[in-house]
Design a protein around this motif. Structure first.
Motif, short mmCIF file in Angstrom:
data_model
loop_
_atom_site.label_atom_id
_atom_site.label_comp_id
_atom_site.label_asym_id
_atom_site.label_seq_id
_atom_site.Cartn_x
_atom_site.Cartn_y
_atom_site.Cartn_z
N MET A 183 0.68 -1.24 -0.08
CA MET A 183 0.02 0.21 -0.02
C MET A 183 0.86 1.29 0.05
SD MET A 183 -2.95 -1.05 0.03
CE MET A 183 -4.29 -0.47 0.76
N PHE A 184 0.44 2.51 -0.45
CA PHE A 184 1.21 3.71 -0.66
C PHE A 184 0.12 4.70 -0.23
CE2 PHE A 184 2.58 7.15 -2.43
CZ PHE A 184 3.97 7.19 -2.49
N ARG A 185 0.59 5.23 1.00
CA ARG A 185 -0.07 6.36 1.78
C ARG A 185 0.07 7.79 1.15
NH1 ARG A 185 -2.55 5.58 6.58
NH2 ARG A 185 -3.44 7.44 5.85
N HIS A 186 -0.61 8.53 1.33
CA HIS A 186 -0.53 9.95 0.68
C HIS A 186 -1.43 10.92 1.70
CE1 HIS A 186 -0.26 13.32 -2.27
NE2 HIS A 186 -1.69 13.32 -2.38
N ILE A 187 -0.78 12.05 2.31
CA ILE A 187 -1.56 12.75 3.19
C ILE A 187 -1.04 13.97 2.71
CG2 ILE A 187 -1.76 13.46 5.63
CD1 ILE A 187 -2.60 10.59 5.36
N VAL A 188 -2.06 15.01 2.62
CA VAL A 188 -1.84 16.40 2.50
C VAL A 188 -2.67 17.21 3.33
CG1 VAL A 188 -1.92 18.12 0.64
CG2 VAL A 188 -1.46 15.93 -0.19
N LEU A 189 -1.98 18.16 3.81
CA LEU A 189 -2.62 19.24 4.71
C LEU A 189 -2.51 20.67 3.95
CD1 LEU A 189 -0.97 18.70 8.15
CD2 LEU A 189 -3.30 17.86 7.31
N PHE A 190 -3.79 21.17 3.46
CA PHE A 190 -3.92 22.44 2.64
C PHE A 190 -4.39 23.67 3.71
CE2 PHE A 190 -5.44 18.91 -0.08
CZ PHE A 190 -4.59 19.33 -1.40
N ARG A 191 -3.34 24.56 3.62
CA ARG A 191 -3.71 25.80 4.50
C ARG A 191 -4.46 26.69 3.76
NH1 ARG A 191 -4.64 30.50 6.49
NH2 ARG A 191 -4.05 31.20 8.37
N VAL A 192 -5.69 26.85 3.74
CA VAL A 192 -6.71 27.97 2.95
C VAL A 192 -6.25 29.21 3.17
CG1 VAL A 192 -8.76 28.49 2.41
CG2 VAL A 192 -8.43 25.73 2.78
N ARG A 193 -6.04 29.87 2.24
CA ARG A 193 -5.68 31.42 2.59
C ARG A 193 -6.87 31.99 3.14
NH1 ARG A 193 -3.41 30.80 -2.99
NH2 ARG A 193 -1.20 30.05 -2.41
N PHE A 240 -3.37 4.20 -1.90
CA PHE A 240 -3.32 3.43 -2.94
C PHE A 240 -2.99 2.28 -2.89
CE2 PHE A 240 -3.29 8.04 -3.21
CZ PHE A 240 -4.03 8.48 -4.49
N VAL A 241 -3.17 1.40 -4.07
CA VAL A 241 -3.10 -0.03 -3.94
C VAL A 241 -1.63 -0.23 -3.86
CG1 VAL A 241 -5.24 -0.70 -4.70
CG2 VAL A 241 -3.33 -0.27 -6.60
#
Length: 93
Positions: A1-11, A58-59
């Protein structure tokens, strides 16, 4: 498995309707091939501003690479660049 984490700081100048629209667009990326799990949420902690959390699995790394290189991701990433800055964490499990 493949991990993907994103933190979007909204303006700060981005309106709430624009944030909700961006969240909908991000959620749509979870329908792409190779995505095993996909969560998009607005953080409950607003001490540092509005943060959109993207948490995906992701797979495998190849599925992630294909997803990241796809047209849907390009369009949403371009849109997000107009309303937020972000930090990414990727790793294989």
């Amino acid at each position: 498995m493949f991990r993907h984490i994103v933190l979007f700081r909204v303006r700060d100048d981005v309106t709430d309707p624009d944030v909700l629209s961006a969240i909908d667009a991000l959620r749509g990326l979870g329908n792409e091939p190779g995505v095993a799990t996909w969560t998009i949420q607005l953080s409950l902690d607003t001490r540092k501003g509005r943060i959109i959390v993207e948490d995906g699995t992701f797979v495998d790394a190849d599925a992630f690479t294909a997803w990241r290189g796809g047209e849907a991701h390009r369009v949403v990433a371009e849109r997000m660049s107009t309303i937020a800055d972000w930090w990414v964490g990727d790793w294989e499990e």
